[in-house]
Design an enzyme around this catalytic site. Structure first.
Site, PDB file in Angstrom:
ATOM      1  N   TYR A   1       0.852  -1.196   0.000  1.00  0.00           N
ATOM      2  CA  TYR A   1       0.000   0.000   0.000  1.00  0.00           C
ATOM      3  C   TYR A   1       0.888   1.247   0.000  1.00  0.00           C
ATOM      4  CZ  TYR A   1      -3.479   3.464   1.441  1.00  0.00           C
ATOM      5  OH  TYR A   1      -4.299   4.565   1.513  1.00  0.00           O
ATOM      6  N   ASP A   2       1.887   1.238   0.901  1.00  0.00           N
ATOM      7  CA  ASP A   2       2.783   2.409   0.989  1.00  0.00           C
ATOM      8  C   ASP A   2       3.531   2.646  -0.327  1.00  0.00           C
ATOM      9  OD1 ASP A   2       3.651   1.825   4.491  1.00  0.00           O
ATOM     10  OD2 ASP A   2       1.929   2.810   3.511  1.00  0.00           O
TER      11      ASP A   2
ATOM     12  N   SER B   1     -33.267  15.585  16.405  1.00  0.00           N
ATOM     13  CA  SER B   1     -32.782  15.037  17.674  1.00  0.00           C
ATOM     14  C   SER B   1     -33.737  13.933  18.121  1.00  0.00           C
ATOM     15  CB  SER B   1     -32.696  16.134  18.741  1.00  0.00           C
ATOM     16  OG  SER B   1     -33.894  16.885  18.724  1.00  0.00           O
TER      17      SER B   1
ATOM     18  N   GLU C   1     -30.094   0.129  16.648  1.00  0.00           N
ATOM     19  CA  GLU C   1     -28.687   0.505  16.462  1.00  0.00           C
ATOM     20  C   GLU C   1     -28.107   0.951  17.806  1.00  0.00           C
ATOM     21  OE1 GLU C   1     -28.742   3.669  13.539  1.00  0.00           O
ATOM     22  OE2 GLU C   1     -30.302   2.627  12.405  1.00  0.00           O
TER      23      GLU C   1
ATOM     24  N   LYS D   1     -26.426   3.326  20.217  1.00  0.00           N
ATOM     25  CA  LYS D   1     -26.336   4.786  20.199  1.00  0.00           C
ATOM     26  C   LYS D   1     -24.897   5.168  20.567  1.00  0.00           C
ATOM     27  CE  LYS D   1     -28.655   8.994  21.834  1.00  0.00           C
ATOM     28  NZ  LYS D   1     -27.449   9.675  22.349  1.00  0.00           N
TER      29      LYS D   1
ATOM     30  N   LYS E   1     -35.592   2.600  15.353  1.00  0.00           N
ATOM     31  CA  LYS E   1     -36.196   3.367  14.251  1.00  0.00           C
ATOM     32  C   LYS E   1     -37.222   2.506  13.542  1.00  0.00           C
ATOM     33  CE  LYS E   1     -31.787   5.690  13.441  1.00  0.00           C
ATOM     34  NZ  LYS E   1     -30.601   5.821  12.552  1.00  0.00           N
TER      35      LYS E   1
END
Ligand SMILES: NC(=O)c1cnc(OC2CCCC2)nc1N
Length: 330
Positions: free
Chosen positions: A37-38, A83, A114, A116, A290
Site C-alpha cells: 500500500y505504501d 434530535s 442501532e 447509540k 427506528k
C-alpha cells in the site's frame, strides 16, 4: 504537461488506493500488505510532486489538509439534523411503540435497532462520489464546516465505491475509541496537561481542532447511521436497505445493527447490550430504535425537532468514577 500514460497511471493509482483504504480502514480486511500500500502511495506522491497540475483535492495523498483554520465557517444543513426523544425504561419504550402503532392504524412494521454511539453527529456531503463537505450537527439547522478535519479520518471515504448518485448526504457519529482515549490521556498526564473527562469530550474537541494535523494525530473513527434524507435515494424502501446500500458505497456501518419485528425483540437487543456495552471498543449510551419502512417514517413525520419514528432507549446512567476506573484511569 504530463502525457496520457502518466494521467492514466495517476487515475489508476487513486482508484486502487481508495479501494485498499476502504478494505483496510472500513472493512478491516486488507487484501494487500501495508508495504505494498505504501509503495502505491509513494508512487502517487512522486508523480504528484513532478506534476503538481495533476493534484486533486480527493487524492489519497491529501488526507491531512493544509494550514490550521482561523475559525469554522457555518454550514446550513440541506435537511435538518433531527434530535431523538428518550426512553429510560421498558414502559416508556412500549408507550412509544403503542403510539406509533396507533398512528399507523395498527399496521405491522419492522424496526432497526442501532447502538447509540456516544460521539459527535456529523453530516457528510458527496458530489459525484467525491467527499466535498463535512459539518458538525450544531443546532440541527446550522453546523460548522469541519471538512478538513473529517478528511483525516481514514474510515471516512474520500471517494465512494460502487455507483453513487450525483448528490448524496450521509449522517454518522464520529468518535474516539476508548483505547485511543486512554492512550491520549496517558500522554497528557505524562506532559502534566489537563486530562479529557471522557471519549466523547475528547472526540468533540478533536473534531473541532483548528489544525487538521492534530485531528490526524488522534485515531478518530466513524459509524455511518443514516442517509441525510430518505428522499435523496428514491429506490430504497427502508432504512435497513439504506444501511446495506451505504455499506456497498464504502461507508462503515456498525455490525451490531439488528432488524427487529416486535418490541420484545427490541427489549432483548437492549438487554443484550446493557451487558455487552463495556466490552465494546467505543462508548455507547443506549439503543436507537427506528421504524424501518421509509413510507411509515414519512407518514409519522416530525414533532418539533424529534421524529415520531425513532426513540433513544438509554442505558442506565453510571457513576463516572467507576467508568474511569474501568477504562484504567486512576
Ligand atoms: N448516536 C447514534 O449512534 C445515532 C444517532 N442518531 C441516529 O439517527 C438519527 C436519525 C433520526 C434521528 C436520530 N442514529 C444513531 N445510531
Amino acid at each position: 504537461m504530463a502525457d496520457d500514460s502518466i494521467v492514466q497511471r495517476v487515475a489508476e493509482l487513486r482508484r486502487e488506493l481508495h479501494y485498499h483504504n476502504h478494505r483496510y480502514y472500513v472493512m478491516d480486511d486488507p487484501v494487500i500488505s501495508d508495504f505494498d500500500y505504501d509503495m502505491l502511495l509513494q508512487e502517487l506522491r512522486t508523480i504528484e510532486e513532478e506534476h503538481p497540475e495533476l493534484v486533486t483535492p480527493d487524492s489519497p495523498t491529501h488526507r491531512i489538509g493544509g494550514d490550521p483554520a482561523e475559525g469554522f465557517v457555518q454550514v446550513e444543513h440541506r435537511h435538518t439534523m433531527l434530535s431523538l426523544g428518550n426512553a429510560f425504561d421498558d414502559e416508556s419504550l412500549e408507550a412509544w411503540y403503542r403510539r406509533v402503532r396507533n398512528l399507523l392504524d395498527d399496521a405491522d412494521f419492522s424496526m432497526t435497532c442501532e447502538l447509540k454511539i456516544d460521539g459527535l453527529a456529523v453530516s457528510l456531503v458527496y458530489e459525484d462520489g467525491v467527499f466535498v463537505q463535512g459539518a458538525t450537527r450544531g443546532n440541527g439547522f446550522v453546523g460548522e464546516n469541519v471538512t478538513q478535519n473529517l478528511r483525516t479520518i481514514r474510515s471516512i471515504p474520500l471517494v465512494l465505491q460502487g455507483d453513487p448518485p450525483p448528490y448524496l448526504e450521509v449522517r454518522g457519529e464520529v468518535y474516539m475509541p476508548v483505547e485511543s482515549f486512554r492512550r491520549l490521556n496517558e500522554e497528557r498526564a505524562e506532559r502534566g496537561e489537563q486530562l479529557f473527562a471522557n471519549p466523547r469530550n475528547s472526540g468533540a474537541g478533536t473534531i473541532r481542532q483548528l489544525d487538521p494535523k492534530v485531528t490526524a494525530s488522534r485515531n478518530m473513527q466513524i459509524w455511518a447511521y443514516s442517509l441525510g434524507d430518505a428522499g435523496d435515494v428514491p429506490g430504497l424502501p427502508d432504512h435497513w436497505e439504506a444501511l446495506e446500500w451505504l455499506k456497498s458505497l464504502g461507508f462503515r456501518i456498525n455490525p451490531n445493527n439488528r432488524l427487529c419485528y416486535t418490541v420484545e425483540e427490541v427489549k432483548d437487543y437492549y438487554r443484550e447490550f446493557v451487558e455487552r456495552r463495556h466490552g465494546l471498543p467505543y462508548e455507547v449510551d443506549g439503543v436507537v430504535v427506528k421504524v424501518n419502512p421509509f413510507n411509515y417514517q414519512s407518514s409519522l413525520g416530525v414533532v418539533g425537532r424529534e421524529p415520531r419514528w425513532a426513540v433513544a432507549y438509554k442505558f442506565p446512567a453510571e457513576r463516572a468514577v467507576t467508568r474511569l476506573l474501568e477504562i484504567g484511569i486512576n
